[in-house]
Enzyme design. Structure first.
Site, PDB file in Angstrom:
ATOM      1  N   GLU A  96       0.819  -1.214   0.000  1.00  0.00           N
ATOM      2  CA  GLU A  96       0.000   0.000   0.000  1.00  0.00           C
ATOM      3  C   GLU A  96       0.856   1.269   0.000  1.00  0.00           C
ATOM      4  OE1 GLU A  96      -2.634  -0.689   3.362  1.00  0.00           O
ATOM      5  OE2 GLU A  96      -3.971  -1.884   2.123  1.00  0.00           O
ATOM      6  N   GLU A 100     -12.724  -1.613  11.851  1.00  0.00           N
ATOM      7  CA  GLU A 100     -12.676  -1.010  10.519  1.00  0.00           C
ATOM      8  C   GLU A 100     -13.785  -1.544   9.610  1.00  0.00           C
ATOM      9  OE1 GLU A 100      -8.944  -1.473   8.525  1.00  0.00           O
ATOM     10  OE2 GLU A 100      -9.701  -0.620   6.650  1.00  0.00           O
ATOM     11  N   ASP A 140      -8.164  -8.909   4.544  1.00  0.00           N
ATOM     12  CA  ASP A 140      -7.974  -7.726   5.369  1.00  0.00           C
ATOM     13  C   ASP A 140      -9.085  -7.561   6.399  1.00  0.00           C
ATOM     14  OD1 ASP A 140      -7.016  -5.380   6.330  1.00  0.00           O
ATOM     15  OD2 ASP A 140      -7.444  -4.176   4.559  1.00  0.00           O
TER      16      ASP A 140
HETATM   17  C1  GCU Z   1      -6.048  -1.962   5.780  1.00  0.00           C
HETATM   18  C2  GCU Z   1      -6.434  -0.589   6.224  1.00  0.00           C
HETATM   19  C3  GCU Z   1      -5.294   0.370   6.122  1.00  0.00           C
HETATM   20  C4  GCU Z   1      -4.060  -0.203   6.826  1.00  0.00           C
HETATM   21  C5  GCU Z   1      -3.756  -1.592   6.302  1.00  0.00           C
HETATM   22  C6  GCU Z   1      -2.638  -2.305   7.044  1.00  0.00           C
HETATM   23  O1  GCU Z   1      -5.858  -2.000   4.402  1.00  0.00           O
HETATM   24  O2  GCU Z   1      -7.520  -0.131   5.464  1.00  0.00           O
HETATM   25  O3  GCU Z   1      -5.701   1.573   6.710  1.00  0.00           O
HETATM   26  O4  GCU Z   1      -2.975   0.620   6.644  1.00  0.00           O
HETATM   27  O5  GCU Z   1      -4.893  -2.393   6.433  1.00  0.00           O
HETATM   28  O6  GCU Z   1      -2.942  -3.252   7.772  1.00  0.00           O
HETATM   29  O7  GCU Z   1      -1.493  -1.945   6.928  1.00  0.00           O
END
Ligand code: GCU
Length: 668
Positions: free
Chosen positions: A276, A383, A355
């Site tokens: 990400e 979340e 996730d």
């Molecule tokens: C999810 C979440 C993110 C977080 C990521 C992670 O995708 O939406 O906000 O950073 O998990 O676990 O690193």
């Protein structure tokens, strides 16, 4: 105690003083009375007993054999040292342990017993020995230095404001709160380490971090930081973060020597790499093991550990491509290097391959990896599970995950066995939760979300506790000790996760959330699937084919799990659309067709949410008004949310399948 203590370490309520004769004299055995943890434990004991039963116990010490400098260099040693025993002799209570932390946990055991109005003499008459299940029991904060919290639903951070670290009375209360349920490690900053947070390992923050580390250490809690993998570039002035580059290694050596000297209580780092948008070793054509080992080798001489996350996947992948599968990523990236990770590296694995959806299979890395230290990661920040607006008690889910048989060997093969270190004799192992706290007075926004924080700690400490026992303790300690109220609130908490599942994503399909926030329904909405195709719904059916004919993900499991998941006939209903693309008319084990299941689950899920909320309403006047109103307000929002999910999901699948509800209910 400050006004902010709240929840279960706020000993404000007077409890029935049953058989408290043995509370008058308490003997501490095995730890130095001058040790800070022991002092804090005794302070807690005195404060708690005075508030709850109006009694100041006489404390005696014997057999001073160990102190907090006891260094544990493996998970087994942590477990040995943290075990405590409580017994009664000559009308006094004896707390024995081989370390100050053990004494602290013994003290909290006694306070819990009193707070839950259990009979003290009966509880300890036979002697009670408790050994923690998991060596590392950690909370991961996703707090940013500007005070915001990624996926935070209970106010701003209590660690940071305007890029500064805050230390006040609440800091100590937080340490007390989490130590009371057995947490022994905390990562205080977001895994996405950006802007000011990259400077956590510079002299700008050393003093405050050293203070924070000392406060935590006083409650047996280790301090950990999330690390920016590309610190060499971000703050070091180099042009590379290649883990095999000598300049990079040299920079880290100097940096770590400084960091561990300036923050003596620091225990190690958590790293999110190559995911990400976060930097990582892949950029330089190196493996995850290259990255983790480079850091681990350097921190080793300071007793440090590197916790490396397995949440590594390409968030830009094209979900329309039927062979590409995000679920495969963790296993594909980490299995080939099983055995290559050095012994002070721990891989931290999210419970499912995706996730933190409301229902996912257990990650095949758990039971796949055999030669690598492993930690399970769960998320109590809600979340995808209702943002601490909707009630969703997650302990039943965590129990299922821990009980999952991985078949990695003939016995001791559950996830609980693996993360306790038993299965493979791992040097380090444990369980971490992405935490749900913030600056709200009650820490978790919704009072009932406190059950997940309390419950995570209790369960990590003792995997054998049931979800019901934990709920009962939580309610008695923080809401009411009235048997009727306890039973009603248990009836709200215990089914709440399944109810949430019913009105949201059916049969393991997941997602369907509004983009970015992840609260509320949007069937095609998830941001990383901008084509709205992950559920593969068309006129005839839906679900993702992860069998050997599809992406092959099902085959990442050990047998017989692989064969069970690979077959639509054998796969459990609740995961069948995670593993298979099926016609709407496919008949499930329940006897319902897929489409009828969708309709029924959503209508019922909504109705059940209404019933939970009515149950709560019936408690008016029977508990603290503030708690009552706090939860009532959230129930009103939960019902709107559940209605919206029910309407959207049912109408989406009615329109696409053109199959009417066999019960003839109105679908909007
Ligand atoms: C999810 C979440 C993110 C977080 C990521 C992670 O995708 O939406 O906000 O950073 O998990 O676990 O690193």
């Amino acid at each position: 105690m400050s006004d902010h203590a709240g929840l279960w370490t706020d000993y404000k309520e007077k409890k029935k003083n049953r058989n408290s004769v043995c509370l008058g004299k308490i003997c501490i055995s095995g730890a130095e009375k001058t040790d800070t943890i022991v002092k804090n434990a005794v302070d807690e004991l005195k404060k708690g007993l005075m508030a709850m039963v109006g009694l100041e116990p006489e404390i005696v010490y014997e057999d001073h054999t160990v102190n907090s400098s006891t260094v544990c260099s493996s998970g087994r040693e942590i477990l040995d040292s943290e075990e405590y025993r409580i017994s009664i002799k000559d009308n006094s209570l004896i707390i024995e342990g081989k370390s100050p932390s053990a004494i602290l946990y013994g003290v909290f055991d006694i306070l819990r017993t009193v707070a839950c109005e259990k009979e003290v003499e009966k509880s300890y008459a036979e002697g009670k020995t408790v050994r923690p299940s998991d060596p590392l029991r950690m909370l991961n904060h996703w707090d940013n230095m500007d005070g915001s919290i990624e996926r935070g639903y209970s106010g701003d951070s209590f660690f940071y404001e305007n890029d500064e670290i805050i230390i006040n009375e609440r800091t100590r209360d937080y340490a007390r709160l989490i130590a009371s349920v057995g947490i022994n490690g905390v990562v205080i900053n977001n895994v996405n380490v950006k802007s000011a947070a990259s400077y956590m390992i510079t002299d700008r923050y050393f003093d405050k971090l050293a203070q924070l580390g000392e406060i935590f250490a006083g409650y047996g809690i280790g301090l950990y930081l999330s690390l920016n993998y590309a610190s060499t570039i971000e703050i070091g002035g180099l042009d590379s973060a290649d883990p095999l580059d000598e300049k990079v290694i040299e920079w880290w050596k100097i940096k770590m020597a400084e960091v561990f000297k300036m923050i003596p209580a620091l225990k190690g780092f958590l790293v999110k790499a190559d995911s990400e948008g976060r930097p990582g070793p892949f950029t330089y054509g190196r493996t995850q093991a290259d990255g983790a080992n480079m850091l681990a080798d350097i921190v080793k001489e300071y007793g440090g550990i590197i916790i490396w996350r397995c949440f590594v996947y390409n968030c830009r992948q094209d979900w329309r491509d039927k062979k590409t599968d995000r679920a495969r990523a963790g296993y594909d990236n980490f299995m080939p290097m099983d055995g290559d990770y050095h012994d002070n590296v721990i891989l931290q694995i999210k419970n499912g391959p995706m996730d933190f959806q409301i229902r996912e299979p257990v990650s095949p890395l758990l039971g796949g990896l055999r030669k690598t230290n492993q930690m399970l990661e769960v998320q109590i920040a809600q979340e995808y599970t209702g943002h601490q607006i909707d009630v969703c008690y997650l302990i039943p889910e965590f129990k299922e995950i821990l009980a999952f048989k991985t078949y990695c060997r003939e016995q001791d093969d559950t996830v609980a066995d693996i993360v306790s270190g038993k299965t493979f004799g791992s040097r380090y192992s444990g369980i971490a939760a992405v935490t749900n706290t913030g600056n709200d007075f009650n820490w978790t926004g919704n009072y009932l979300a406190g059950a997940n924080l309390f419950g995570f700690g209790r369960l990590a400490f003792d995997n054998d506790l049931s979800a019901e026992q934990i709920a009962e303790e939580f309610i008695r300690m923080s809401i009411s000790a009235d048997d009727g109220v306890v039973s009603e609130i248990k009836d709200i908490l215990l089914p709440s996760r399944e109810i949430y599942e019913r009105y949201t994503c059916p049969l393991g399909i997941g997602w369907m959330v509004k983009p970015a926030t992840h609260y509320g329904c949007s069937v095609d909405g998830y941001e990383y699937d901008r084509w709205g195709t992950y559920h593969r719904a068309d006129h005839f059916g839906l679900g993702v084919d992860r069998s050997d004919k599809g992406t092959g993900y099902a085959l990442q499991y050990n047998e017989p799990n692989a064969s069970i998941y690979n077959s639509p006939e054998k796969c459990p209903d609740e995961l069948v659309l995670f593993f298979h693309h099926l016609p709407y008319t496919h008949v499930l084990h329940s006897g319902k067709t897929v489409i009828q299941h969708i309709y029924d689950a959503h209508f019922e899920g909504y109705d059940e949410a209404v019933r939970l909320s009515e149950k709560w309403d019936s408690l008016k006047g029977k508990l603290d008004d503030e708690i009552f109103e706090n939860v009532k307000e959230r129930f009103a929002l939960q019902l709107e949310n559940a209605r919206e999910w029910c309407d959207q999901v049912n109408s989406y699948f009615f329109r696409i399948s053109a199959i009417p509800d066999e019960k003839g209910r109105q679908i909007y």
